[in-house]
Write a protein that holds these residues in place. Structure first.
Motif, PDB file in Angstrom:
ATOM      1  N   GLY A 255      41.199  38.389  47.463  1.00  0.00           N
ATOM      2  CA  GLY A 255      41.479  39.334  46.818  1.00  0.00           C
ATOM      3  C   GLY A 255      42.322  40.110  46.645  1.00  0.00           C
ATOM      4  O   GLY A 255      43.382  41.042  47.542  1.00  0.00           O
ATOM      5  N   TRP A 256      43.771  39.278  46.637  1.00  0.00           N
ATOM      6  CA  TRP A 256      44.797  39.884  46.088  1.00  0.00           C
ATOM      7  C   TRP A 256      44.997  40.250  45.098  1.00  0.00           C
ATOM      8  O   TRP A 256      45.060  39.978  43.645  1.00  0.00           O
ATOM      9  N   LYS A 257      43.820  41.343  44.352  1.00  0.00           N
ATOM     10  CA  LYS A 257      43.672  42.294  42.871  1.00  0.00           C
ATOM     11  C   LYS A 257      44.796  42.103  42.166  1.00  0.00           C
ATOM     12  O   LYS A 257      45.219  42.207  41.115  1.00  0.00           O
ATOM     13  N   GLU A 258      46.401  43.176  42.545  1.00  0.00           N
ATOM     14  CA  GLU A 258      46.928  43.484  41.978  1.00  0.00           C
ATOM     15  C   GLU A 258      47.435  42.205  41.617  1.00  0.00           C
ATOM     16  O   GLU A 258      47.960  42.104  40.056  1.00  0.00           O
ATOM     17  N   ILE A 265      46.451  39.784  32.541  1.00  0.00           N
ATOM     18  CA  ILE A 265      47.581  39.983  31.646  1.00  0.00           C
ATOM     19  C   ILE A 265      48.079  39.460  31.454  1.00  0.00           C
ATOM     20  O   ILE A 265      48.060  38.283  29.587  1.00  0.00           O
ATOM     21  N   VAL A 266      48.848  38.529  31.426  1.00  0.00           N
ATOM     22  CA  VAL A 266      49.553  37.236  31.184  1.00  0.00           C
ATOM     23  C   VAL A 266      48.290  36.239  30.824  1.00  0.00           C
ATOM     24  O   VAL A 266      49.590  36.259  29.559  1.00  0.00           O
ATOM     25  N   PHE A 267      47.835  36.137  31.483  1.00  0.00           N
ATOM     26  CA  PHE A 267      46.439  35.028  30.605  1.00  0.00           C
ATOM     27  C   PHE A 267      46.260  35.323  29.234  1.00  0.00           C
ATOM     28  O   PHE A 267      45.627  34.817  28.363  1.00  0.00           O
ATOM     29  N   ALA A 268      45.384  36.550  28.928  1.00  0.00           N
ATOM     30  CA  ALA A 268      45.317  36.872  27.880  1.00  0.00           C
ATOM     31  C   ALA A 268      45.983  37.292  26.290  1.00  0.00           C
ATOM     32  O   ALA A 268      45.599  36.974  25.897  1.00  0.00           O
ATOM     33  N   MET A 325      37.068  43.089  28.786  1.00  0.00           N
ATOM     34  CA  MET A 325      37.208  43.195  30.156  1.00  0.00           C
ATOM     35  C   MET A 325      38.927  43.763  29.719  1.00  0.00           C
ATOM     36  O   MET A 325      39.135  44.324  30.654  1.00  0.00           O
ATOM     37  N   ALA A 326      39.674  43.418  28.922  1.00  0.00           N
ATOM     38  CA  ALA A 326      41.518  43.785  29.105  1.00  0.00           C
ATOM     39  C   ALA A 326      41.064  46.012  29.087  1.00  0.00           C
ATOM     40  O   ALA A 326      41.816  46.422  29.668  1.00  0.00           O
ATOM     41  N   HIS A 327      40.098  45.986  28.159  1.00  0.00           N
ATOM     42  CA  HIS A 327      39.666  47.577  28.010  1.00  0.00           C
ATOM     43  C   HIS A 327      39.545  48.106  29.272  1.00  0.00           C
ATOM     44  O   HIS A 327      39.190  49.223  29.092  1.00  0.00           O
ATOM     45  N   LYS A 328      38.325  46.952  29.606  1.00  0.00           N
ATOM     46  CA  LYS A 328      37.811  47.517  31.036  1.00  0.00           C
ATOM     47  C   LYS A 328      38.624  47.980  31.953  1.00  0.00           C
ATOM     48  O   LYS A 328      38.654  48.613  32.736  1.00  0.00           O
TER      49      LYS A 328
END
Length: 376
Positions: A255-258, A265-268, A325-328
């Protein structure tokens, strides 16, 4: 017939350039070459991985899940019904005509049958703690494997100059660090393949199997044909982004969304750089262009490159999902991993409030929707 097939399979013209035979790769003058028999150790290593994973998930991952606050959703259980259960084993999503037939056979209303199947499907979906344990195991492996891969390669001349990959090929002595890096990696991918039927299944289940099989074939073939130098480069590139994905999943389940969003983002970014840019323009260029400057193309050359292209096609498929997923994510519409199934909302109505004589429903409480998760 078996001997003929064996001899043909190991025919040197399939595996080696035209001017070389297996006799040229026998240990001599201080040089040690990879041997096909070395690959047998990967199977016991795979079972060792399964044992270590079992211990890790119980004694490390489970307590860590509690510390991070990973909690399973309360799911309503479908009441036992032999008629519906028998049909469920062959089909989990009945059509309208089948719902009506099942309604008559079970003496439930169509609405109750729909609700039974919805709850039964939710029962079979893996819990958050199971997903967390799997992600944490893969995170530990990929992180350690990436660090080990960099340690194996950082001081090698072919890490900076890819032409060194083919210098004196295939008469390149095998180093102990390369041996263990290869065998441990192969054992791990065997363990993933052995467990794939029991792990969390996602929409890219078939692609995952193709990836594991292609990776095992690539590692085994590159070992036998002494493509070890480029093989280590392929392995370290694949491990470089995976631990970011698994850590993002872990924090998502907690549940640590941030934190999850930042890691995703780093992974992508790392995935696109390594799999869509470096892999085709660095690795594939190295395996396709440089070898023919020294040797005429042979079967092993084409086969190895074909398997690398299979991996690249899978990279493009996953890049498509990741970019989607990044776009969403950037537009605020991302709700969960594109590859994952989500729990279905279960809203009680008058027909489901109390158990009936036939056991239509186990209770009348509503399911909490699990749609708020952003990653698997």
């Amino acid at each position: 017939m078996l001997q003929t097939a064996y001899d043909y399979f190991w025919w040197h013209r399939l595996w080696l350039p035209s001017n070389l035979t297996w006799a040229d790769l026998e240990d001599r003058e201080g040089r040690v070459y990879a041997k096909a028999s070395d690959l047998y150790i990967s199977i016991p290593l795979a079972f060792l991985f399964l044992i270590v994973r079992y211990i890790f998930e119980i004694h490390v991952a489970s307590p860590l899940a509690k510390v991070l606050g990973v909690k399973d959703k309360v799911k309503l259980r479908a009441a036992h019904n032999p008629v519906l259960e028998t049909f469920y084993k062959s089909c989990k999503n009945p059509k309208q005509s089948e719902l009506e037939n099942l309604s008559r056979a079970s003496k439930f209303t169509v609405r109750q049958v729909e609700r039974w199947f919805r709850r039964r499907r939710n029962q079979d979906r893996p819990s958050l703690q199971k997903k967390f344990r799997e992600a944490s195991w893969r995170f530990i492996y990929y992180l350690v494997a990436f660090i080990a891969g960099v340690a194996v390669l950082v001081d090698k001349p072919w890490f900076n100059d890819l032409r060194e990959v083919w210098k004196d090929f295939p008469k390149q002595t095998m180093l102990p660090c390369q041996y263990w890096y290869y065998m441990i990696s192969l054992g791990f991918y065997w363990s993933l393949l052995f467990r794939v039927a029991f792990d969390v299944k996602r929409k890219d289940f078939k692609e995952q199997i193709i990836h594991h099989v292609a990776t095992i074939i690539l590692i085994s073939f590159s070992w036998c044909a002494n493509y070890i130098r480029v093989g280590t480069l392929v392995l370290v590139i694949h491990d470089s982004s995976d631990f970011f994905l698994e850590s993002a999943k872990m924090f998502n389940y907690a549940g640590w969304k941030e934190t999850c969003n930042n890691l995703f983002i780093v992974f992508a970014f790392v995935f696109i750089i390594t799999r869509i840019i470096l892999f085709p323009f660095w690795i594939l260029h190295c395996t396709w262009v440089y070898p023919v400057q020294t040797y005429a193309p042979f079967f092993g050359y084409y086969f190895f490159n074909a398997m690398l292209w299979v991996l690249q096609c899978l990279h493009l498929f996953w890049a498509y999902l990741i970019l989607g997923m990044a776009h969403k994510f950037l537009t605020g519409k991302l709700e969960q991993d594109e590859r994952s199934d989500k729990d279905e909302t279960d809203i009680p109505d008058e027909e489901d409030e109390e158990p009936t004589k036939n056991g239509a429903v186990s209770n009348g409480h509503s399911l909490q929707n699990n749609n708020h998760h952003k990653a698997d």
